[in-house]
Design a protein around this motif. Structure first.
Motif, PDB file in Angstrom:
ATOM      1  N   UNK A  41       0.845  -1.190   0.000  1.00 34.72           N
ATOM      2  CA  UNK A  41       0.000   0.000   0.000  1.00 34.72           C
ATOM      3  C   UNK A  41       0.882   1.242   0.000  1.00 34.72           C
ATOM      4  N   UNK A  42       0.659   2.129  -0.960  1.00 37.51           N
ATOM      5  CA  UNK A  42       1.479   3.330  -1.075  1.00 37.51           C
ATOM      6  C   UNK A  42       0.998   4.454  -0.183  1.00 37.51           C
ATOM      7  N   UNK A  43       1.835   5.469   0.037  1.00 36.35           N
ATOM      8  CA  UNK A  43       1.469   6.595   0.901  1.00 36.35           C
ATOM      9  C   UNK A  43       0.343   7.452   0.330  1.00 36.35           C
ATOM     10  N   UNK A  44       0.083   7.339  -0.970  1.00 28.97           N
ATOM     11  CA  UNK A  44      -0.992   8.118  -1.599  1.00 28.97           C
ATOM     12  C   UNK A  44      -2.099   7.200  -2.101  1.00 28.97           C
ATOM     13  N   UNK A  45      -2.287   6.080  -1.425  1.00 28.41           N
ATOM     14  CA  UNK A  45      -3.231   5.062  -1.875  1.00 28.41           C
ATOM     15  C   UNK A  45      -4.647   5.615  -2.059  1.00 28.41           C
ATOM     16  N   UNK A  49      -6.564   5.988  -5.576  1.00 27.51           N
ATOM     17  CA  UNK A  49      -7.798   5.222  -5.774  1.00 27.51           C
ATOM     18  C   UNK A  49      -8.933   6.142  -6.219  1.00 27.51           C
ATOM     19  N   UNK A  50      -9.056   7.278  -5.578  1.00 30.25           N
ATOM     20  CA  UNK A  50     -10.120   8.221  -5.937  1.00 30.25           C
ATOM     21  C   UNK A  50      -9.943   8.730  -7.357  1.00 30.25           C
ATOM     22  N   UNK A  51      -8.720   9.084  -7.721  1.00 22.71           N
ATOM     23  CA  UNK A  51      -8.460   9.595  -9.062  1.00 22.71           C
ATOM     24  C   UNK A  51      -8.847   8.564 -10.117  1.00 22.71           C
ATOM     25  N   UNK A  86       4.764   8.971  -4.565  1.00 18.35           N
ATOM     26  CA  UNK A  86       4.675  10.421  -4.755  1.00 18.35           C
ATOM     27  C   UNK A  86       4.705  10.874  -6.207  1.00 18.35           C
ATOM     28  N   UNK A  87       5.421  10.182  -7.071  1.00 20.63           N
ATOM     29  CA  UNK A  87       5.466  10.603  -8.473  1.00 20.63           C
ATOM     30  C   UNK A  87       4.130  10.340  -9.155  1.00 20.63           C
ATOM     31  N   UNK A  88       3.597   9.143  -8.913  1.00 15.81           N
ATOM     32  CA  UNK A  88       2.296   8.809  -9.505  1.00 15.81           C
ATOM     33  C   UNK A  88       1.219   9.784  -9.036  1.00 15.81           C
TER      34      UNK A  88
END
Length: 233
Positions: A41-45, A49-51, A86-88
């Motif tokens: 699980x990434x820090x911006x999960x 997911x919402x995007x 973070x890049x994604x």
């Protein structure tokens, strides 16, 4: 640009030009087979997911990973293992900000409206458009500008040389619809995603459709105004 263990804002684009007449990279990167998906699980999960229109639970699933990986592959984000790093998220966040601009890119009045026809480049939002006074003529469109260390220079410029079939003598790649406005920096088309990290070598990269339209709307002597600061530079 790696998407694991790296902080900071997104760096965009892949190719561009550094010296007058000849220095640019614009070739599309070769397709790569997708590696195995990560279960991490990434820090911006949740944001990712919402995007992507996925169920927002903040937990990596196989379906989440495949959706993230497809996005990464489409835009050249590496490693494309489906990790919500973070890049994604930086690319997605920038896309959201670009979309929010709508058809009023010069709302803050930062690009001059007293120059007649002028091509504006907002480095912060990685957007460009053509206006005539206060009238929007074309755009805004997403662009890729100079990466860290090769920043697209800011200020008021003029288009001084155009070459529809320009080829870089340094990198031996085609740079269609080149319009040079500052030293070796130019508008020109490239064959990769506008959100492909890490950025150009100074040029303002565009899709073929947009570069062709800029070619038809601009001429030698027309003004170009570059302002802002690209994320990650």
């Amino acid at each position: 640009m790696r998407d694991i263990g790296r902080r900071g804002a997104v760096a965009l684009g892949v190719a561009g030009l550094v010296a007058p007449l000849t220095l640019a990279i614009g070739a599309a990167a070769p397709a790569q087979a997708a590696p195995s998906c990560t279960s991490s699980t990434g820090p911006y999960q949740k944001q990712v997911e919402k995007f992507l229109g996925r169920p927002v639970d903040g937990k990596q699933s196989s379906a989440d990973c495949k959706a993230i990986q497809a996005f990464q592959t489409r835009h050249g984000i590496t490693p494309n293992i489906g990790y919500a790093g973070p890049v994604t998220w930086g690319v997605m966040d920038l896309m959201n900000k670009q979309k929010a601009v709508g058809k009023n890119p010069n709302k803050a009045g930062k690009c001059p409206v007293n120059k007649g026809r002028i091509a504006c480049v907002d480095l912060t939002l990685q957007l460009s458009w053509i206006q005539d006074g206060k009238k929007l003529v074309y755009g805004p469109v997403p662009v890729r500008t100079g990466r860290d260390g090769y920043e697209t220079r800011t200020g008021l410029k003029k288009i001084y040389w155009r070459d529809i079939d320009h080829v870089s003598s340094l990198y031996h790649v085609a740079m269609p619809y080149s319009q040079f406005f500052d030293g070796g920096q130019a508008f020109h088309s490239v064959g990769v995603s506008m959100w492909n990290p890490p950025g150009s070598h100074g040029c303002v990269n565009m899709t073929k459709t947009d570069a062709k339209k800029y070619w038809s709307l601009l001429k030698n002597g027309d003004d170009v105004f570059v302002y802002g600061r690209k994320p990650g530079t």
